[in-house]
Design an enzyme around this catalytic site. Sequence first.
Site, PDB file in Angstrom:
ATOM      1  N   HIS A 161       0.834  -1.202   0.000  1.00  0.00           N
ATOM      2  CA  HIS A 161       0.000   0.000   0.000  1.00  0.00           C
ATOM      3  C   HIS A 161       0.868   1.252   0.000  1.00  0.00           C
ATOM      4  O   HIS A 161       1.965   1.255   0.568  1.00  0.00           O
ATOM      5  CB  HIS A 161      -0.923   0.013   1.226  1.00  0.00           C
ATOM      6  CG  HIS A 161      -2.157  -0.824   1.034  1.00  0.00           C
ATOM      7  ND1 HIS A 161      -2.858  -1.367   2.078  1.00  0.00           N
ATOM      8  CD2 HIS A 161      -2.816  -1.199  -0.098  1.00  0.00           C
ATOM      9  CE1 HIS A 161      -3.900  -2.042   1.600  1.00  0.00           C
ATOM     10  NE2 HIS A 161      -3.885  -1.959   0.288  1.00  0.00           N
ATOM     11  N   ASP A 282      -0.301  -0.805  14.725  1.00  0.00           N
ATOM     12  CA  ASP A 282      -1.251   0.074  14.044  1.00  0.00           C
ATOM     13  C   ASP A 282      -2.375   0.589  14.946  1.00  0.00           C
ATOM     14  O   ASP A 282      -2.998  -0.170  15.674  1.00  0.00           O
ATOM     15  CB  ASP A 282      -1.826  -0.774  12.893  1.00  0.00           C
ATOM     16  CG  ASP A 282      -2.872  -0.078  12.057  1.00  0.00           C
ATOM     17  OD1 ASP A 282      -2.925   1.160  12.113  1.00  0.00           O
ATOM     18  OD2 ASP A 282      -3.602  -0.786  11.348  1.00  0.00           O
ATOM     19  N   HIS A 457      -8.088  -2.571   8.476  1.00  0.00           N
ATOM     20  CA  HIS A 457      -7.366  -2.465   9.750  1.00  0.00           C
ATOM     21  C   HIS A 457      -8.214  -3.014  10.885  1.00  0.00           C
ATOM     22  O   HIS A 457      -9.426  -2.862  10.886  1.00  0.00           O
ATOM     23  CB  HIS A 457      -7.031  -1.002  10.050  1.00  0.00           C
ATOM     24  CG  HIS A 457      -6.196  -0.366   8.993  1.00  0.00           C
ATOM     25  ND1 HIS A 457      -4.832  -0.215   9.109  1.00  0.00           N
ATOM     26  CD2 HIS A 457      -6.518   0.126   7.786  1.00  0.00           C
ATOM     27  CE1 HIS A 457      -4.366   0.366   8.025  1.00  0.00           C
ATOM     28  NE2 HIS A 457      -5.366   0.583   7.202  1.00  0.00           N
ATOM     29  N   HIS A 479       1.259   4.335  13.618  1.00  0.00           N
ATOM     30  CA  HIS A 479       0.247   4.478  12.548  1.00  0.00           C
ATOM     31  C   HIS A 479      -1.048   5.110  13.040  1.00  0.00           C
ATOM     32  O   HIS A 479      -2.020   4.425  13.372  1.00  0.00           O
ATOM     33  CB  HIS A 479      -0.093   3.126  11.892  1.00  0.00           C
ATOM     34  CG  HIS A 479       1.084   2.486  11.260  1.00  0.00           C
ATOM     35  ND1 HIS A 479       0.994   1.320  10.550  1.00  0.00           N
ATOM     36  CD2 HIS A 479       2.377   2.858  11.214  1.00  0.00           C
ATOM     37  CE1 HIS A 479       2.192   0.994  10.110  1.00  0.00           C
ATOM     38  NE2 HIS A 479       3.046   1.911  10.503  1.00  0.00           N
TER      39      HIS A 479
HETATM   40 ZN   LIG Z   1      -1.158   1.363   6.202  1.00  0.00          ZN
HETATM   41 ZN   LIG Z   2      -2.280  -1.288   4.174  1.00  0.00          ZN
END
Ligand SMILES: [Zn+2]
Ligand SMILES: [Zn+2]
Length: 648
Positions: A161, A282, A457, A479
């Site tokens: 990504h 994340d 996510h 993140h």
């Molecule tokens: Zn990401």
């Molecule tokens: Zn990603």
Amino acid sequence: MNEIPKNIQNPKLKSGQRFSYHKQGNIHVLHKTQQPTIKINNPIFHKKISRGSYQYSNTKGNRRSRIEVQGIQNKTTFIKNKTNLIPPPEKGVIRIIPLGGVEEIGKNMTAIEIGNDIIVIDAGMQFKTEDTPGIDYIIPNTTYLEERKDKVRAMIVTHGHLDHIGGIPLVMSRIGNPPLYSRNLSILMMKKRQEEFPHLPLLNTQTIEKDSVIYAGDIHIRFFGVTHTMPDSLGIVIETPYGSIITPGDYKLDQIDGVVTPKEEKEYAFLDKEKVLLLMTDSTNIENEGFALPEIKVHEGLEKLIKQGTGRIIISAFASSITRLTKIVEVAESFGKKVILDGRSLKTNMEVCEQAGIFKPKKGTIIPVEDVDKYPPNKILIMMTGAQGEEFSALSRAANKTHKKFTIRSGDTIILSSSIVPGNEIAVQHLKDNLSRHGVHIISYHTSEEYIHATGHGNQEDIKWLHRKTHPKFFIPIHGWHSMLVKHKEIAMSLGMSEENIIVPDNGSIIEIIDNGTKMILRKEKAPSGPMMVDGFSIGDEQDVVIRDRVMLAQDGMFVLIATIDSVTGKLRKSPDIISRGFIYLKENQELLHQVRLIIKKTVEDEIHGINPINFDSIKTALGDNISKFLFQKTAKRPIVIPVLLSI
Ligand SMILES: [Zn+2]
Ligand SMILES: [Zn+2]
């Protein structure tokens, strides 16, 4: 851009270096000026910067050579942000520097430094913001790494990504092009992106699998597979003498009703025995309760809608939702539908997936958009970019009838298979309004009875599961925006972690695990973290004058004055011409203009008086200063003042 005169022998110039030369008889005399910071081998061209001043470049005179100009600007950044004063980590200390992605969503990059080795995880980009008009995108600040290039042993990329690979071309060229490790699809994605930067060195890619082990200097690194909207996503395990550092990249759990699938359990099973020193993970969806919706539910929802649809079906999803896009084509095939891919990012991504063997459409399934009318409506499925209302995307053009090859018809079904990225709400509303005028049936995320979109996510419950599974000694949330990182810290504490074992970082924070892995501290020094703006192919730092100009133009407009000077008498030939845009209505401000003209006349005559020959530069500077000052006094605005002098 000319070839260098043959008689300047071996000038020993580096790309980006400025020089000038003058002729003495048959000999060219060379004057070197500034030293560049980026060295590029075999410079063979130079371009004119101003009269008599040139700059070396190793590419011919296209726009791309601008990157070398920045060699000089970067030197300024370098001096301003000198980080050599930060000593290397002491023996036994583990240093962690989040260089991007912890004060925003995007431009993720984290460096880990142990002894004489640095490894870097991801190099993402962030799209422009309201504060950076005209900028294409932003990459993390690489100064700390540039100054320690010799120690950078590896770049490891979790997945393909753009918030993880978007900065790769420019970052790699700045940090000494170390070996770049990732899985097949991500590597192919990066190579595809690198094609847009033909002047940069080729990437030194090393394709790995999730069971690979790499040795980056003295650091051992292992991997595990994670579930995300991008196939081939990797979690990373960095071994240290005190336990391992775990960072899963972007992930959500493959689960059904809160029960993690056996396949997924197997991927994470090694953690039961792993001694985890540090977890970095994340925070994107930390505000969402429960588990993230598994992608399989979306596949089922879309399948149902595709089956029910009577007319043509148009689906718009993020071009980055790779797993979903390939699934949609499979479903379309199973109902005997032809598929059209419309939109550059979509086509590119699917091409790369085909190359990687992840996307295997049957021969004849994918048809060009030109053939759309050769099949009955119920045999057509079109995938388009543009569910965020992006102005020039395929879907927007179709909606406002500027698409050259495709017309929306009443009876079409349009599925917007994505959430709305904050900030795009109005654009998406306009898109939906325009689409509605064509008499189509619109199915969007919030109105659909079927699941048509899921995030990539993990939500709170996915995140808690990972914390329990890793049972780390220390934790650094990454993140996300700062408030999300703080929320993530609170959740970690609710699971039993003590506050002193958690650090919420800023971009550039230097965190160290010291005392044989028993203590985590935040150093008082910071690595430079100002965002690097990428505008076309050039990079500049935040104070870039170009951006300042754009902000001024946007806020207060511009004011151009044209004065004609009689070079014999040293007086103005006629009343100066004034053009203004976005500043004031000239017609309604005749008195102000009258005064401006008087100031121009006086300034020019003062500057010319007693000076021969006329120094046009100094007149221009004086005009700019005087008029800016006057306009600010009168209007409290600061338009960009551009004086133009003509001499006759
Ligand atoms: Zn990401
Ligand atoms: Zn990603």
